[in-house]
Design a protein around this motif. Structure first.
Motif, mmCIF file in Angstrom:
data_model
loop_
_atom_site.group_PDB
_atom_site.id
_atom_site.type_symbol
_atom_site.label_atom_id
_atom_site.label_comp_id
_atom_site.label_asym_id
_atom_site.label_seq_id
_atom_site.Cartn_x
_atom_site.Cartn_y
_atom_site.Cartn_z
ATOM 1 N N HIS A 10 -14.754 2.781 4.569
ATOM 2 C CA HIS A 10 -14.736 3.278 3.184
ATOM 3 C C HIS A 10 -13.347 3.812 2.845
ATOM 4 N N LEU A 11 -12.822 4.648 3.724
ATOM 5 C CA LEU A 11 -11.504 5.244 3.453
ATOM 6 C C LEU A 11 -10.387 4.201 3.468
ATOM 7 N N LEU A 12 -10.470 3.187 4.367
ATOM 8 C CA LEU A 12 -9.439 2.137 4.410
ATOM 9 C C LEU A 12 -9.344 1.433 3.060
ATOM 10 N N PHE A 13 -10.505 1.026 2.519
ATOM 11 C CA PHE A 13 -10.496 0.298 1.250
ATOM 12 C C PHE A 13 -10.195 1.215 0.065
ATOM 13 N N VAL A 14 -10.580 2.513 0.167
ATOM 14 C CA VAL A 14 -10.209 3.469 -0.889
ATOM 15 C C VAL A 14 -8.686 3.598 -0.957
ATOM 16 N N VAL A 15 -8.049 3.720 0.200
ATOM 17 C CA VAL A 15 -6.579 3.844 0.239
ATOM 18 C C VAL A 15 -5.925 2.600 -0.360
#
Ligand code: HEM
Length: 139
Positions: A10-15
């Motif tokens: 989730h955080l990878l794609f949010v970044v």
């Protein structure tokens, strides 16, 4: 274990999505500053369209993993609703910036460079709010 992998993805794609949200309005700024240089502007519009497409794909994955955290791992609370409101505003901002890019591609005038510089700062405030809400979960 799965929870940490889903949150990491989730955080990878949010970044990746936020990178395109922050950079797309800067391409508009450069298009404005290259008035009278059509070949440079064409290249910038092409870069912008590719970044816009990339951003939508990254948002799609961030959304899928975010909803998995929400519904499958049972995250809930007022913080999540407030966060999703800010995420919806960030998404609307991204769409509006894409519309401006497409209009500039057909020769429509963009807002002034000063206005665009202020417009550039908006997503930073929205993203900061969303990140604080999900980390602090204040309500
Ligand atoms: C696209 C829709 C999104 C949904 C449905 C969503 C949902 C969620 C959920 C349910 C969690 C788990 C919270 C926890 O485990 O404590 C989470 C974690 C997180 N989200 Fe999102 N999110 C979305 C977009 C975003 C965006 C755009 C940002 C950044 C601006 C963001 C930043 C974070 C952060 C930093 C965490 C980790 C929080 C922690 O470890 O305490 N999310 N998200």
């Amino acid at each position: 274990m799965a929870y940490f992998w889903v949150k990491s993805l989730h955080l990878l794609f949010v970044v990746a999505w936020l990178a395109s949200v922050f950079y797309l309005p800067r391409i508009l700024l450069n298009i404005n500053e290259c008035a009278g240089q059509p070949t440079v502007q064409e290249r910038l519009v092409l870069m912008g369209k590719r970044l816009y497409r990339f951003g939508h794909v990254m948002f799609g994955f961030a959304f899928i993993f975010g909803v998995t955290l929400w519904l499958h791992f049972g995250m809930k609370g007022g913080w999540l609703h407030a966060k999703l409101l800010l995420v919806a505003l960030l998404f609307a901002y991204f769409i509006a910036t894409g519309v401006m890019l497409k209009k500039s591609a057909v020769g429509d005038k963009l807002m002034s460079t000063t206005a665009l510089r202020w417009y550039n700062e908006l997503p930073i405030l929205l993203a900061l709010g969303a990140i604080y809400l999900v980390i602090a979960k204040p309500f």
